[in-house]
Design a protein around this motif. Structure first.
Motif, PDB file in Angstrom:
ATOM      1  N   PRO A 135      37.807  39.717  47.979  1.00  0.00           N
ATOM      2  CA  PRO A 135      38.028  40.971  47.404  1.00  0.00           C
ATOM      3  C   PRO A 135      39.195  41.243  46.469  1.00  0.00           C
ATOM      4  CG  PRO A 135      38.578  40.682  49.938  1.00  0.00           C
ATOM      5  CD  PRO A 135      38.302  39.396  49.297  1.00  0.00           C
ATOM      6  N   ALA A 136      39.952  40.120  46.309  1.00  0.00           N
ATOM      7  CA  ALA A 136      41.170  40.044  45.677  1.00  0.00           C
ATOM      8  C   ALA A 136      41.231  40.623  44.369  1.00  0.00           C
ATOM      9  CB  ALA A 136      41.708  38.521  45.682  1.00  0.00           C
ATOM     10  N   ASP A 137      42.247  41.416  43.927  1.00  0.00           N
ATOM     11  CA  ASP A 137      42.427  41.819  42.618  1.00  0.00           C
ATOM     12  C   ASP A 137      43.247  40.694  42.031  1.00  0.00           C
ATOM     13  OD1 ASP A 137      40.915  44.081  42.865  1.00  0.00           O
ATOM     14  OD2 ASP A 137      42.608  45.168  43.590  1.00  0.00           O
ATOM     15  N   ASP A 138      44.413  40.300  42.646  1.00  0.00           N
ATOM     16  CA  ASP A 138      45.304  39.079  42.173  1.00  0.00           C
ATOM     17  C   ASP A 138      45.511  38.208  43.397  1.00  0.00           C
ATOM     18  OD1 ASP A 138      46.376  40.598  39.550  1.00  0.00           O
ATOM     19  OD2 ASP A 138      46.856  41.993  41.130  1.00  0.00           O
ATOM     20  N   VAL A 139      45.761  36.873  42.974  1.00  0.00           N
ATOM     21  CA  VAL A 139      45.976  35.889  43.874  1.00  0.00           C
ATOM     22  C   VAL A 139      47.424  35.489  43.582  1.00  0.00           C
ATOM     23  CG1 VAL A 139      45.044  33.926  44.764  1.00  0.00           C
ATOM     24  CG2 VAL A 139      43.642  35.379  43.961  1.00  0.00           C
ATOM     25  N   LEU A 140      48.259  35.188  44.704  1.00  0.00           N
ATOM     26  CA  LEU A 140      49.326  34.537  44.655  1.00  0.00           C
ATOM     27  C   LEU A 140      49.223  33.229  45.475  1.00  0.00           C
ATOM     28  CD1 LEU A 140      51.855  37.429  45.864  1.00  0.00           C
ATOM     29  CD2 LEU A 140      50.906  37.114  43.463  1.00  0.00           C
ATOM     30  N   ILE A 141      49.698  32.086  44.779  1.00  0.00           N
ATOM     31  CA  ILE A 141      49.550  30.885  45.262  1.00  0.00           C
ATOM     32  C   ILE A 141      50.941  30.302  45.743  1.00  0.00           C
ATOM     33  CG2 ILE A 141      48.857  28.525  44.619  1.00  0.00           C
ATOM     34  CD1 ILE A 141      47.432  30.133  42.165  1.00  0.00           C
ATOM     35  N   VAL A 142      51.251  30.026  46.671  1.00  0.00           N
ATOM     36  CA  VAL A 142      52.324  29.310  47.376  1.00  0.00           C
ATOM     37  C   VAL A 142      52.422  27.910  47.528  1.00  0.00           C
ATOM     38  CG1 VAL A 142      53.875  29.608  49.506  1.00  0.00           C
ATOM     39  CG2 VAL A 142      52.493  31.245  49.145  1.00  0.00           C
ATOM     40  N   THR A 143      53.345  27.481  46.935  1.00  0.00           N
ATOM     41  CA  THR A 143      53.438  26.069  46.889  1.00  0.00           C
ATOM     42  C   THR A 143      54.923  25.578  47.298  1.00  0.00           C
ATOM     43  OG1 THR A 143      52.929  24.162  45.795  1.00  0.00           O
ATOM     44  CG2 THR A 143      54.029  25.676  44.379  1.00  0.00           C
ATOM     45  N   ASN A 144      55.102  24.352  47.360  1.00  0.00           N
ATOM     46  CA  ASN A 144      56.543  23.809  47.591  1.00  0.00           C
ATOM     47  C   ASN A 144      56.675  22.849  46.684  1.00  0.00           C
ATOM     48  OD1 ASN A 144      56.082  23.468  51.506  1.00  0.00           O
ATOM     49  ND2 ASN A 144      56.646  25.251  50.247  1.00  0.00           N
ATOM     50  N   PRO A 145      57.865  22.309  46.407  1.00  0.00           N
ATOM     51  CA  PRO A 145      58.208  21.312  45.230  1.00  0.00           C
ATOM     52  C   PRO A 145      58.157  19.945  45.551  1.00  0.00           C
ATOM     53  CG  PRO A 145      60.254  22.642  46.040  1.00  0.00           C
ATOM     54  CD  PRO A 145      59.246  23.069  46.832  1.00  0.00           C
TER      55      PRO A 145
END
Lengths: 264, 167
Positions: A135-145
């Motif tokens: 259902p997403a309009d936007d997606v945030l992708i979480v990452t670590n360095p």
């Protein structure tokens, strides 16, 4: 009201999706938005604990889908912010209890009731991920360095592009500015070079985060926490405000070392 | 003492072999592999055909050819380093004959260094024994760099289509 639906995902587990969802949700509510956060990690629910709402759960997402309760009954109102609600995941079921269509239907029903819907995705790229992203309009992708987390973020970006959900926006979590400066850690520039995707937040490593989740009080409510500030900045950027990235003053930065040498 | 004072003041100065740099290099390598969706045998064949085309026009030092995959933004790039020598007389129309001429330009020392795949793909295994690797000394290198645009032709390398990931 017509809510924007934002899914928080990562591919790799343990990078801070749930922490991010809780904190961005609280930060959005704090600046006056009506927010619903949904825990889509069926079988491994945790968003309730991070938000300090674990003892108020009666019904969950699967109860709604299977018709045992009304949507309204599964929405837990936050103690401190009456404009913030949590729909918890079921703990005793698995990802197959929910379908992408179920998620779309629930979000369509919720959309007129709020400004933002945040969906906390499970790790992986299977059914649970697809439910969360549908259902997403936007997606945030979480990452670590670190290599494995960035590699998995790249995979997610590829999947999102193939589904026409855009490349998504990146949150780099647990960055240690002192290590970046010493060349001991991938820098935000390294990561954007490689992923070629827009960054919406850089969250420094911060021991307040552990204390906050121990207490069930999202770290963004702690005025002393730099991670808390970073999450508030992400929330402001989501509302369209232009917020400069905060100066990552490393604990071993030049001026700190200088002042330490001279007894500062 | 002095060194440690400087270190404390300025931090470590050289970024040449820091673990952050190593991480970036390793990550780039892994992602090149991850992003390529063309099967290995087809990749191999494509490279072979590229060499065949070049060999129609100039002599090629086949032993020192190097193909490499890289990323630019989110587009795959095929880099080819092809040491080449003198131009080839193209008075016959037959491609295979041209190719064999190219390989047989000098008959001084037979070279069996051409591996089996190369022989097969170059078309004529019988003549391969007498073929000759052309010296690459002082020959210019040429880099074929794929265009960065959204052209369809960049797709096979860059395409990140995964329309139906498995459960």
């Amino acid at each position: 009201m017509a809510a924007r639906i934002i899914t928080i995902t990562s591919g790799k587990g343990g990078v801070g999706k749930t922490t991010t969802t809780a904190n961005v949700g609280v930060a959005l509510a704090r600046i006056g938005n009506r927010v619903i956060v949904i825990d889509a990690d069926i079988g491994l629910r945790n968003l309730d604990v991070v938000m300090g709402l674990e003892n108020r759960i009666v019904y969950d997402l699967v109860d709604v889908i299977e018709g045992r309760c009304k949507l309204r009954q599964a929405m837990i109102k936050h103690k401190q912010f009456p404009n913030l609600f949590l729909i918890p995941a079921a703990q005793t079921r698995d990802k197959n209890a929910v379908s992408p269509d179920d998620m779309r239907a629930i979000c369509n029903q919720l959309r007129p009731q709020c400004d933002f819907i945040l969906i906390d995705s499970p790790a992986g790229i299977e059914r649970g991920y697809r439910n969360a992203v549908a259902p997403a309009d936007d997606v945030l992708i979480v990452t670590n360095p670190e290599i494995s987390a960035v590699r998995d973020a790249d995979r997610i970006i590829g999947l999102l592009e193939a589904e026409g959900k855009g490349p998504g926006k990146l949150i780099i979590n647990r960055l240690r500015a002192d290590m970046v400066q010493n060349g001991g850690m991938l820098s935000p520039e390294d990561i954007t070079d490689i992923l070629a995707v827009q960054i919406i937040g850089i969250v420094p490593e911060d021991e307040y985060v552990v204390a906050a989740s121990n207490q069930g009080v999202p770290v963004t409510l702690n005025e002393n926490s730099r991670a808390g500030v970073a999450f508030r900045n992400i929330a402001r950027r989501l509302t369209g405000e232009k917020v400069a990235f905060m100066q990552l003053d490393p604990p071993n930065g030049f001026f700190r070392r200088l002042s330490r040498l001279f007894g500062g | 003492m002095m060194a440690s004072l400087f270190e404390r003041l300025f931090g470590r100065s050289s970024k040449a072999d820091t673990s952050g740099k190593i991480a970036k290099d390793r990550l780039q390598f892994v992602l090149v592999q991850d992003r390529v969706k063309l099967p290995a045998d087809q990749m191999q064949q494509m490279q072979q055909e590229i060499l065949e085309v070049i060999s129609k026009y100039v002599t090629v030092d086949l032993e020192n050819v190097d193909f490499e995959l890289a990323n630019r933004e989110r587009t795959g790039v095929l880099l080819a380093e092809v040491p080449f020598g003198s131009p080839i007389d193209t008075d016959t129309d037959d491609e295979d004959t041209d190719l064999i001429e190219a390989i047989n330009m000098d008959d001084d020392e037979p070279v069996d260094a051409l591996d089996d795949e190369t022989e097969d793909n170059l078309g004529d295994t019988e003549d391969a024994d007498q073929s000759e690797a052309i010296s690459a000394e002082d020959t210019p290198d040429v880099e074929f760099i794929e265009a960065d645009d959204e052209d369809e032709s960049t797709r096979p390398i860059s395409a990140r289509t995964d329309p139906d990931p498995k459960d």
